[in-house]
Design an enzyme around this catalytic site. Sequence first.
Site, mmCIF file in Angstrom:
data_model
loop_
_atom_site.group_PDB
_atom_site.id
_atom_site.type_symbol
_atom_site.label_atom_id
_atom_site.label_comp_id
_atom_site.label_asym_id
_atom_site.label_seq_id
_atom_site.Cartn_x
_atom_site.Cartn_y
_atom_site.Cartn_z
ATOM 1 N N ARG A 304 15.398 18.216 23.865
ATOM 2 C CA ARG A 304 13.715 18.551 23.780
ATOM 3 C C ARG A 304 13.623 19.894 23.133
ATOM 4 O O ARG A 304 13.899 20.608 24.049
ATOM 5 C CB ARG A 304 12.945 17.999 25.005
ATOM 6 C CG ARG A 304 13.173 16.428 25.145
ATOM 7 C CD ARG A 304 12.204 16.012 26.276
ATOM 8 N NE ARG A 304 12.514 14.770 26.540
ATOM 9 C CZ ARG A 304 11.985 13.891 27.564
ATOM 10 N NH1 ARG A 304 10.956 14.436 28.343
ATOM 11 N NH2 ARG A 304 12.174 12.614 27.744
ATOM 12 N N ARG A 319 12.988 22.593 33.124
ATOM 13 C CA ARG A 319 12.412 22.110 31.743
ATOM 14 C C ARG A 319 13.507 22.646 30.883
ATOM 15 O O ARG A 319 13.465 23.961 30.512
ATOM 16 C CB ARG A 319 11.141 22.784 31.402
ATOM 17 C CG ARG A 319 10.454 21.963 30.327
ATOM 18 C CD ARG A 319 8.994 22.746 30.465
ATOM 19 N NE ARG A 319 8.178 22.350 31.399
ATOM 20 C CZ ARG A 319 7.596 21.473 31.441
ATOM 21 N NH1 ARG A 319 7.442 20.153 30.270
ATOM 22 N NH2 ARG A 319 6.776 21.047 32.434
#
Length: 469
Positions: A304, A319
Amino acid sequence: MHDIRAIRNDPEGFDAGLRRRGLEPQSAEILALDEKLRAAVTAKQEAETARNTASKAIGKAKAAGDEAEFERLRAEVSRLKEVMESQGAAEDTAKGQLDALLAGIPNLPAESVPDGADESENVEKRVWGEPTKLDFEAKDHVAIGEGLGLMDFEAAAKMSGARFVVLKGALARLERALGAFMLDLQTTEHGYQETAPPFLVRDAALFGTGQLPKFEEDLFGTDHFDRVSFKSDIEKVYEQIYNRSGDLHWFSEMVIESQLRAARQGKLFLIPTAEVSLTNIVREEILDDGAFPLRMAAQTPSFRAEAGSAGRDTRGMIRMHQFIKVELVSITAPEQSEDEHERMTACAEEVLKRLELPYRVVELCTGDLGFAARKTYDLEVWLPSQDTYREISSCSNCGDFQARRMNARFRRAGEKKPEFVHTLNGSGVAVGRALVAVLENYQNEDGSVTIPAALQPYMGGMEKIEAAS
């Protein structure tokens, strides 16, 4: 994708669903384009019917020697052909505009989903376990991993940039152990079929699950597929140019390849989640209803770009651009999906229970729902260093939203007309975040980490991770 017939039948209900998501009504614009599309289709069909009738009459006029009628009919056929072409172009334009508009509209929330503007209004459904209380100041996972000498962000940054990590030794094995444990649990006890899908998918697959066209900036794309598939086409164009001029300037090659690349679709993307690969297994298929529920599980890397998340969770593994996840996907008949959603969530919860990690389940409000979801439960695990719960899994029921985009259908026994399936997906769970939770909840004052009992068989009997010597 939304059912245009449902919007025609209940435009007010459609707009009400959008308002619950904080969006402006769009039924009027949709129905105006739909009317243009249907009018163009009708006009083209009528012109085609009239042309066919006139074409048949031409022969009769010719046979009767009626030259004036023959010429009139020929002119009429020519005119009708132009009408067909113009209305066909109008049909294509209206359909393109309507499809583009519908493709950018998110799924409507289920009636039971709580209203709310953002994540602050999500509703806690249940809590499992007591938040971990340590007798010493809790370290975060970065301090623990670096203190063990087994987590290296600097080395990863040198080769890949920020939001990557190198795990070594027992931490690398712990990551592998977590994934294997999750996959074994979901396949042997919960009935999911282990599946090894591609990590690279075409844009059509991402459109099917709702990542495209709206969220392309969150994806990592590659043009490798284009370069391979264009080779023969490019060579043919070169041949034509050489045959004409005997020369090909260096800049012509760049221009030609660029034009060919733009003309053909098929760009490949790295999957942001195995949901994309697993769900698209049933794209453009008509299944038998006896196959339901179809349950699949896969352990894959996920990629991502994290566009728009600047400044959020920049420290550590919360993240990342690349992470491993065990994904669960279910394909069901419409009447089964709500029960399957509850079951899938329980399957993900069982991972945290077996690891004895405190967690809670929250139901997302309308303002926090993902694009393709009609209802979502988030599992949030306790992190002592942050003194709060953090998301480790999302389990979503997408209804027939993805199925319509993928044309995934099934046929009931004894019925001729197929129906759209319902699709569900959930993390079972994110391996990297589970590793973070284990490090923080099982940390010891001396810097070592106790290995949860459920993972010890996967770690060769190891009970504790200590600093590398």
